[in-house]
Design a protein around this motif. Structure first.
Motif, PDB file in Angstrom:
ATOM      1  N   GLY A 306      44.344  36.454  44.711  1.00  0.00           N
ATOM      2  CA  GLY A 306      45.766  37.317  44.160  1.00  0.00           C
ATOM      3  C   GLY A 306      45.502  38.720  44.049  1.00  0.00           C
ATOM      4  O   GLY A 306      44.623  39.026  44.956  1.00  0.00           O
ATOM      5  N   VAL A 307      46.479  39.380  43.534  1.00  0.00           N
ATOM      6  CA  VAL A 307      46.416  40.985  43.677  1.00  0.00           C
ATOM      7  C   VAL A 307      45.137  41.256  42.995  1.00  0.00           C
ATOM      8  O   VAL A 307      44.759  42.530  43.710  1.00  0.00           O
ATOM      9  N   ASP A 308      44.741  41.078  41.939  1.00  0.00           N
ATOM     10  CA  ASP A 308      43.505  41.735  41.249  1.00  0.00           C
ATOM     11  C   ASP A 308      42.242  41.455  42.102  1.00  0.00           C
ATOM     12  O   ASP A 308      41.441  42.363  42.458  1.00  0.00           O
ATOM     13  N   SER A 309      42.267  40.085  43.023  1.00  0.00           N
ATOM     14  CA  SER A 309      41.115  39.770  43.894  1.00  0.00           C
ATOM     15  C   SER A 309      41.008  41.027  45.042  1.00  0.00           C
ATOM     16  O   SER A 309      40.193  41.235  45.540  1.00  0.00           O
ATOM     17  N   ALA A 310      42.393  40.954  45.525  1.00  0.00           N
ATOM     18  CA  ALA A 310      42.488  41.926  46.702  1.00  0.00           C
ATOM     19  C   ALA A 310      42.273  43.152  46.448  1.00  0.00           C
ATOM     20  O   ALA A 310      41.715  44.075  47.266  1.00  0.00           O
ATOM     21  N   LEU A 311      42.424  43.611  45.356  1.00  0.00           N
ATOM     22  CA  LEU A 311      42.263  45.139  45.022  1.00  0.00           C
ATOM     23  C   LEU A 311      40.817  45.312  44.866  1.00  0.00           C
ATOM     24  O   LEU A 311      40.222  46.186  45.259  1.00  0.00           O
ATOM     25  N   LEU A 312      39.871  44.282  44.009  1.00  0.00           N
ATOM     26  CA  LEU A 312      38.563  44.327  44.159  1.00  0.00           C
ATOM     27  C   LEU A 312      37.972  44.231  45.468  1.00  0.00           C
ATOM     28  O   LEU A 312      36.994  45.092  45.841  1.00  0.00           O
ATOM     29  N   MET A 313      38.510  43.634  46.208  1.00  0.00           N
ATOM     30  CA  MET A 313      37.921  43.406  47.590  1.00  0.00           C
ATOM     31  C   MET A 313      38.131  44.871  48.528  1.00  0.00           C
ATOM     32  O   MET A 313      37.127  45.321  49.271  1.00  0.00           O
TER      33      MET A 313
END
Length: 485
Positions: A306-313
């Motif tokens: 999701g968005v949070d995982s995408a930002l961390l990546m």
């Protein structure tokens, strides 16, 4: 009453009505226009009904006190004028409601009513009131007929005349009331048509993608509730559309972070792809230019998606590329990356698994670092043997002090195929609940061992999609294939 000429009776009724109407304008401003906007039709009805009853009371009192008619005669006049006032008051309320509807449509009112007055209750009150007035009028007609018969009981033709008179009066009163009610129904239907036309127009606009319009809230009944709820739905749909557009932009940005082109190295044939189960995902692959002619192939997976995982990546990608520019040692690059991420995501519960394969075609060396990720698969077609590039190492962002040591191949894997992927590939589930698994992946690689890296990758993805069938992917998929020529 029988001896009062109709012209005189009409003059009395008009005079009483004129006296009452003199107070209507100031009372309307004070009691109707000063009331809550949704309560104005009710206030208008009560005011006009009260004024009509007052006019009937004045006319009845004048007949009784000034002209000397019996009190019963004045009461009949009061009831008759009250019935007429009831119909006129309903017409005034409907007119007031139409003005409010037009104003609401013009100014696009959206504030829902504080209290709801069900339409069924209003219609029930109107029906009961109408029945009471009809019953009262018919009772008075019958009572008047009985009185007339008592006075003319000796006349043989009295009974026939009484029947004819009562029948004509009942038919006349009923006809007037039916005509009045029919007229009011048509007027009320016009208001409903106006409301429905406005609601239909807004919903048609919404169906075409225009979310800028809202249904005006013009009544305090079910139509007002439906309008308010529909507006809330449109507002929620607008927010959702804006969110989806933002996610589409985030997806495009995340796609732009993936390598646009795969680097060309003599002795290597490489291909890679990433597919997300949602608009954005937590999977990532990259090709990093290191010191000398070394090339690092990186595959990583953030917990969740999701968005949070995408930002961390995206954050991990920035740290990784910065480390690749400043550092040459594979172990130091991953260890430094872990320290940065541990500080950034502390307490969030997120972590990243990563596999970095570093290849130097000139020096003919292969080494790798594994940070909690599944080992890469290495296939040797000459021996028809599979092996794994394993190694120890915690996922990134779990322990700030964790160190990562590289593993190395003893010799250059000429003719062999390396496959790096994320668990979204082998942990994909078919509609029957079965899992794709690594054995099926190995078989596809074996069957296409003589193909190019891109053809092997395409074969694996096609077989994976065929296995999933109609079942949507539950996780992101990232895959990289390297052939050592």
């Amino acid at each position: 009453m029988d001896s009062l000429p109709p012209v005189h009776l009409g003059a009395i009724v008009l005079a009483a009505s004129a006296v009452v109407l003199l107070a209507r304008v100031p009372l309307e401003k004070a009691l109707v226009e000063g009331a809550d906007i949704f309560g104005q039709p009710r206030s208008q009805f009560l005011l006009d009904l009260a004024l009509g009853l007052a006019a009937g009371g004045l006319a009845g009192l004048f007949n009784t006190l000034a002209l000397g008619f019996p009190p019963f005669s004045g009461f009949k006049l009061f009831v008759g004028m009250g019935a007429l006032a009831f119909l006129l008051a309903l017409d005034s309320a409907i007119t007031r409601q139409r003005l409010i509807i037009d104003r609401a449509c013009t100014k696009n009112w959206r504030t829902p009513p504080e209290s709801v007055h069900p339409m069924a209750r209003k219609l029930a009150l109107v029906a009961v009131s109408s029945a009471v007035f009809v019953a009262a009028l018919i009772t008075l007609i019958l009572a008047n007929g009985v009185d007339w018969l008592a006075m003319h009981a000796a006349d043989p033709a009295a009974l026939a005349q009484a029947k004819r008179s009562v029948t004509l009066e009942v038919v006349y009163v009923t006809g007037v009331l039916v005509a009045g009610v029919g007229f009011l129904i048509v007027r009320y239907a016009e208001n409903l048509r106006r409301l429905l036309a406005e609601q239909t127009g807004v919903l048609e606009s919404v169906s075409k993608g225009d979310l800028s319009r809202r249904i005006p809230v013009a009544t305090a009944d079910e139509f007002g509730v439906i309008a308010a709820r529909t507006n809330a739905m449109i507002e929620g749909l607008k927010h959702r559309t804006e969110l989806m557009n933002a996610l589409e932009q985030a997806k495009a940005v995340q796609r732009s972070l993936l390598p646009g082109q795969i680097p060309v190295r003599e002795g290597l044939d490489m291909a890679a792809t990433a597919s997300y189960s949602g608009q954005t995902g937590g999977d990532y692959y990259d090709f990093l230019e290191l010191a000398g002619d070394s090339l690092a192939v990186v595959v990583a997976d953030v917990s969740g998606h999701g968005v949070d995982s995408a930002l961390l990546m995206a954050s991990a990608r920035g740290f990784l590329r910065q480390g690749a520019l400043c550092l040459s040692d594979t172990s130091r690059i991953v260890t430094t990356l872990n320290r940065h991420l541990s500080r950034d995501v502390a307490g969030s519960g997120h972590f990243i698994t990563l596999f970095m394969l570093v290849i130097d075609p000139r020096a003919k060396t292969v080494e790798w670092v594994r940070a909690g990720h599944d080992p890469a698969i290495l296939y040797d077609p000459a021996q028809d043997a599979f092996s794994e590039l394993a190694g120890r190492g915690l996922p990134l962002a779990v322990d700030q002090e964790s160190a990562y040591l590289p593993g190395r191949l003893k010799q250059w894997p000429a003719g062999q195929i390396a496959v790096l992927g994320t668990d979204g590939l082998w942990e994909g589930f078919a509609p029957d609940g079965s899992m794709y698994g690594k054995d099926r992946l190995r078989q596809v690689v074996r069957d296409n061992a003589q193909a190019t890296a891109q053809e092997i990758l395409d074969a694996v993805v096609a077989d994976w999609k065929d296995f999933l069938g109609a079942a949507p992917p539950q996780d992101d998929l990232t895959l990289a294939v390297i052939r050592f020529l």
